[in-house]
Design a protein around this motif. Structure first.
Motif, PDB file in Angstrom:
ATOM      1  N   ALA A  43       0.840  -1.203   0.000  1.00  0.00           N
ATOM      2  CA  ALA A  43       0.000   0.000   0.000  1.00  0.00           C
ATOM      3  C   ALA A  43       0.873   1.251   0.000  1.00  0.00           C
ATOM      4  O   ALA A  43       0.575   2.222  -0.711  1.00  0.00           O
ATOM      5  CB  ALA A  43      -0.926  -0.007   1.209  1.00  0.00           C
ATOM      6  N   ASN A  44       1.958   1.234   0.763  1.00  0.00           N
ATOM      7  CA  ASN A  44       2.872   2.384   0.789  1.00  0.00           C
ATOM      8  C   ASN A  44       3.525   2.604  -0.574  1.00  0.00           C
ATOM      9  O   ASN A  44       3.638   3.738  -1.042  1.00  0.00           O
ATOM     10  CB  ASN A  44       3.946   2.198   1.861  1.00  0.00           C
ATOM     11  CG  ASN A  44       3.392   2.313   3.262  1.00  0.00           C
ATOM     12  OD1 ASN A  44       2.359   2.927   3.471  1.00  0.00           O
ATOM     13  ND2 ASN A  44       4.076   1.706   4.216  1.00  0.00           N
ATOM     14  N   ARG A  46       2.327   1.657  -3.474  1.00  0.00           N
ATOM     15  CA  ARG A  46       1.278   2.129  -4.388  1.00  0.00           C
ATOM     16  C   ARG A  46       1.051   3.629  -4.231  1.00  0.00           C
ATOM     17  O   ARG A  46       0.941   4.365  -5.214  1.00  0.00           O
ATOM     18  CB  ARG A  46      -0.019   1.364  -4.132  1.00  0.00           C
ATOM     19  CG  ARG A  46      -1.132   1.722  -5.109  1.00  0.00           C
ATOM     20  CD  ARG A  46      -2.478   1.182  -4.685  1.00  0.00           C
ATOM     21  NE  ARG A  46      -2.845   1.764  -3.402  1.00  0.00           N
ATOM     22  CZ  ARG A  46      -3.289   1.067  -2.357  1.00  0.00           C
ATOM     23  NH1 ARG A  46      -3.423  -0.235  -2.436  1.00  0.00           N
ATOM     24  NH2 ARG A  46      -3.618   1.672  -1.232  1.00  0.00           N
ATOM     25  N   ASP A  47       1.003   4.086  -2.982  1.00  0.00           N
ATOM     26  CA  ASP A  47       0.804   5.516  -2.738  1.00  0.00           C
ATOM     27  C   ASP A  47       1.966   6.343  -3.279  1.00  0.00           C
ATOM     28  O   ASP A  47       1.756   7.405  -3.877  1.00  0.00           O
ATOM     29  CB  ASP A  47       0.639   5.783  -1.236  1.00  0.00           C
ATOM     30  CG  ASP A  47      -0.643   5.199  -0.674  1.00  0.00           C
ATOM     31  OD1 ASP A  47      -1.549   4.868  -1.476  1.00  0.00           O
ATOM     32  OD2 ASP A  47      -0.743   5.072   0.560  1.00  0.00           O
ATOM     33  N   ARG A  48       3.177   5.857  -3.090  1.00  0.00           N
ATOM     34  CA  ARG A  48       4.342   6.598  -3.578  1.00  0.00           C
ATOM     35  C   ARG A  48       4.365   6.653  -5.101  1.00  0.00           C
ATOM     36  O   ARG A  48       4.680   7.689  -5.700  1.00  0.00           O
ATOM     37  CB  ARG A  48       5.624   5.959  -3.043  1.00  0.00           C
ATOM     38  CG  ARG A  48       5.738   6.096  -1.523  1.00  0.00           C
ATOM     39  CD  ARG A  48       6.968   5.452  -1.014  1.00  0.00           C
ATOM     40  NE  ARG A  48       8.060   6.427  -1.135  1.00  0.00           N
ATOM     41  CZ  ARG A  48       9.297   6.161  -0.788  1.00  0.00           C
ATOM     42  NH1 ARG A  48       9.626   4.982  -0.320  1.00  0.00           N
ATOM     43  NH2 ARG A  48      10.222   7.080  -0.922  1.00  0.00           N
ATOM     44  N   SER A  50       1.766   6.506  -7.032  1.00  0.00           N
ATOM     45  CA  SER A  50       0.700   7.426  -7.439  1.00  0.00           C
ATOM     46  C   SER A  50       1.167   8.877  -7.346  1.00  0.00           C
ATOM     47  O   SER A  50       0.883   9.688  -8.237  1.00  0.00           O
ATOM     48  CB  SER A  50      -0.535   7.231  -6.556  1.00  0.00           C
ATOM     49  OG  SER A  50      -1.087   5.960  -6.766  1.00  0.00           O
ATOM     50  N   ARG A  51       1.889   9.208  -6.277  1.00  0.00           N
ATOM     51  CA  ARG A  51       2.407  10.579  -6.143  1.00  0.00           C
ATOM     52  C   ARG A  51       3.399  10.890  -7.261  1.00  0.00           C
ATOM     53  O   ARG A  51       3.371  11.979  -7.851  1.00  0.00           O
ATOM     54  CB  ARG A  51       3.076  10.761  -4.785  1.00  0.00           C
ATOM     55  CG  ARG A  51       2.068  11.000  -3.692  1.00  0.00           C
ATOM     56  CD  ARG A  51       2.766  11.367  -2.380  1.00  0.00           C
ATOM     57  NE  ARG A  51       2.280  10.428  -1.395  1.00  0.00           N
ATOM     58  CZ  ARG A  51       3.023   9.612  -0.663  1.00  0.00           C
ATOM     59  NH1 ARG A  51       4.319   9.643  -0.739  1.00  0.00           N
ATOM     60  NH2 ARG A  51       2.467   8.784   0.177  1.00  0.00           N
TER      61      ARG A  51
END
Length: 70
Positions: A43-44, A46-48, A50-51
């Motif tokens: 999840a971390n 994926r978030d990075r 996306s940013r």
């Protein structure tokens, strides 16, 4: 073998199987904890990503805007 010997052997086998089942249960709990850690890490990431995608898209849009203004 006598009936008593057979009974003792059967009880011994049950105790050994229970011990192995307990060990397997502990391993499964460890793997479940590892999976939770991997899920959080994914999840971390994926978030990075996306940013980063947002930053790249923003830079591309700014470049296109500058070209249109020229």
């Amino acid at each position: 073998m006598s009936i008593f010997g057979d009974a003792v052997s059967a009880i011994r086998q049950v105790i050994l199987m229970q011990s192995r089942i307990d060990q397997l249960d502990q391993r499964m709990k460890g793997m479940a904890a590892d999976m939770e850690g991997l899920t959080d890490a994914l999840a971390n990431v994926r978030d990075r990503v996306s940013r980063l995608e947002g930053i790249i898209e923003g830079a591309a849009m700014a470049t296109r805007q500058r070209r249109l203004e020229e």
